[in-house]
Design an enzyme around this catalytic site. Structure first.
Site, PDB file in Angstrom:
ATOM      1  N   HIS A 290      -4.828  38.756 143.295  1.00  0.00           N
ATOM      2  CA  HIS A 290      -5.675  39.256 144.563  1.00  0.00           C
ATOM      3  C   HIS A 290      -4.877  38.835 145.799  1.00  0.00           C
ATOM      4  O   HIS A 290      -4.992  39.652 146.622  1.00  0.00           O
ATOM      5  CB  HIS A 290      -6.975  38.491 144.555  1.00  0.00           C
ATOM      6  CG  HIS A 290      -8.019  38.590 145.531  1.00  0.00           C
ATOM      7  ND1 HIS A 290      -9.141  39.482 145.296  1.00  0.00           N
ATOM      8  CD2 HIS A 290      -7.791  38.101 146.734  1.00  0.00           C
ATOM      9  CE1 HIS A 290      -9.681  39.470 146.486  1.00  0.00           C
ATOM     10  NE2 HIS A 290      -9.062  38.534 147.406  1.00  0.00           N
ATOM     11  N   GLU A 291      -4.592  37.884 146.203  1.00  0.00           N
ATOM     12  CA  GLU A 291      -3.935  37.556 147.401  1.00  0.00           C
ATOM     13  C   GLU A 291      -2.433  38.006 147.403  1.00  0.00           C
ATOM     14  O   GLU A 291      -2.190  38.397 148.712  1.00  0.00           O
ATOM     15  CB  GLU A 291      -3.731  35.832 147.341  1.00  0.00           C
ATOM     16  CG  GLU A 291      -5.151  34.905 147.273  1.00  0.00           C
ATOM     17  CD  GLU A 291      -5.831  35.194 148.656  1.00  0.00           C
ATOM     18  OE1 GLU A 291      -5.461  35.840 149.692  1.00  0.00           O
ATOM     19  OE2 GLU A 291      -7.083  35.095 148.428  1.00  0.00           O
TER      20      GLU A 291
ATOM     21  N   HIS B  95      -3.227  41.302 149.054  1.00  0.00           N
ATOM     22  CA  HIS B  95      -3.385  41.177 150.433  1.00  0.00           C
ATOM     23  C   HIS B  95      -2.047  41.297 151.091  1.00  0.00           C
ATOM     24  O   HIS B  95      -1.648  42.047 152.083  1.00  0.00           O
ATOM     25  CB  HIS B  95      -4.162  40.015 150.922  1.00  0.00           C
ATOM     26  CG  HIS B  95      -5.488  40.242 150.583  1.00  0.00           C
ATOM     27  ND1 HIS B  95      -6.639  41.169 150.818  1.00  0.00           N
ATOM     28  CD2 HIS B  95      -6.313  39.222 149.893  1.00  0.00           C
ATOM     29  CE1 HIS B  95      -7.687  40.784 150.390  1.00  0.00           C
ATOM     30  NE2 HIS B  95      -7.629  39.659 149.890  1.00  0.00           N
TER      31      HIS B  95
END
Length: 175
Positions: free
Chosen positions: A21-22, A25
């Protein structure tokens, strides 16, 4: 009786999910011109770069926690809508991970690979898929500091978006 194995599988699934997820980004921020996360060593799926020990401990003990947010400097983003895409990248990665893992599991099972019939394998895949879907939905909640608070203003008329940004900056974290 399996509680320790289940605990370990949940922890591993959470760490993997939060790391992807990170990283998403960071990758999309880089794509739009911001190298801040890359220079901070956050453009990676290595869990050590993304997992906050206190946030992970909270997830494990309380069921609610956090990863280290990826640093993004809006001054370097080359598009006025880049913050929308950077924010959406995390939940999109969780959805993509859930779909790929589930379909890969079904493909391997259909091909007769024995290890996918083991209870621990099936449990891990189901946990990983569920955790990613929950993370996706949770992060789409439009309250700061969740990803949804960067996405929602792009879906509102200008006046409502300004009102939302002002009030969310002021009260979002408290809510």
């Amino acid at each position: 009786s399996g509680e320790i194995l289940l605990f370990a599988l949940i922890t591993i699934a959470l760490i993997l999910s939060l790391s992807f997820h990170e990283d998403a980004h960071a990758a999309v921020a880089r794509l739009f011109g911001d190298r801040t996360a890359e220079m901070a060593g956050r453009l990676t799926i290595n869990p050590l770069a993304h997992i906050d020990p206190m946030g992970l401990l909270m997830v494990v003990l309380v069921g609610f926690g956090y990863a280290r947010p990826v640093p993004v400097d809006p001054r370097f983003l080359r598009s006025p809508r880049a913050d929308l895409w950077v924010a959406a990248a995390g939940p999109a990665m969780n959805l993509l991970l859930a779909v790929v893992v589930w379909n890969g599991f079904l493909l391997l099972r259909g091909a007769g690979f024995g290890f996918v019939f083991m209870p621990a394998s099936e449990t891990f895949v189901v946990l990983l898929v569920r955790i990613n879907l929950i993370l996706m939905l949770f992060n789409l909640i439009p309250l700061g500091p969740l990803d949804g608070h960067w996405i929602l203003p792009h879906l509102l008329p200008d006046m409502a978006a300004r009102w939302y940004r002002f009030n969310n900056a002021r009260y979002g974290t408290y809510v």
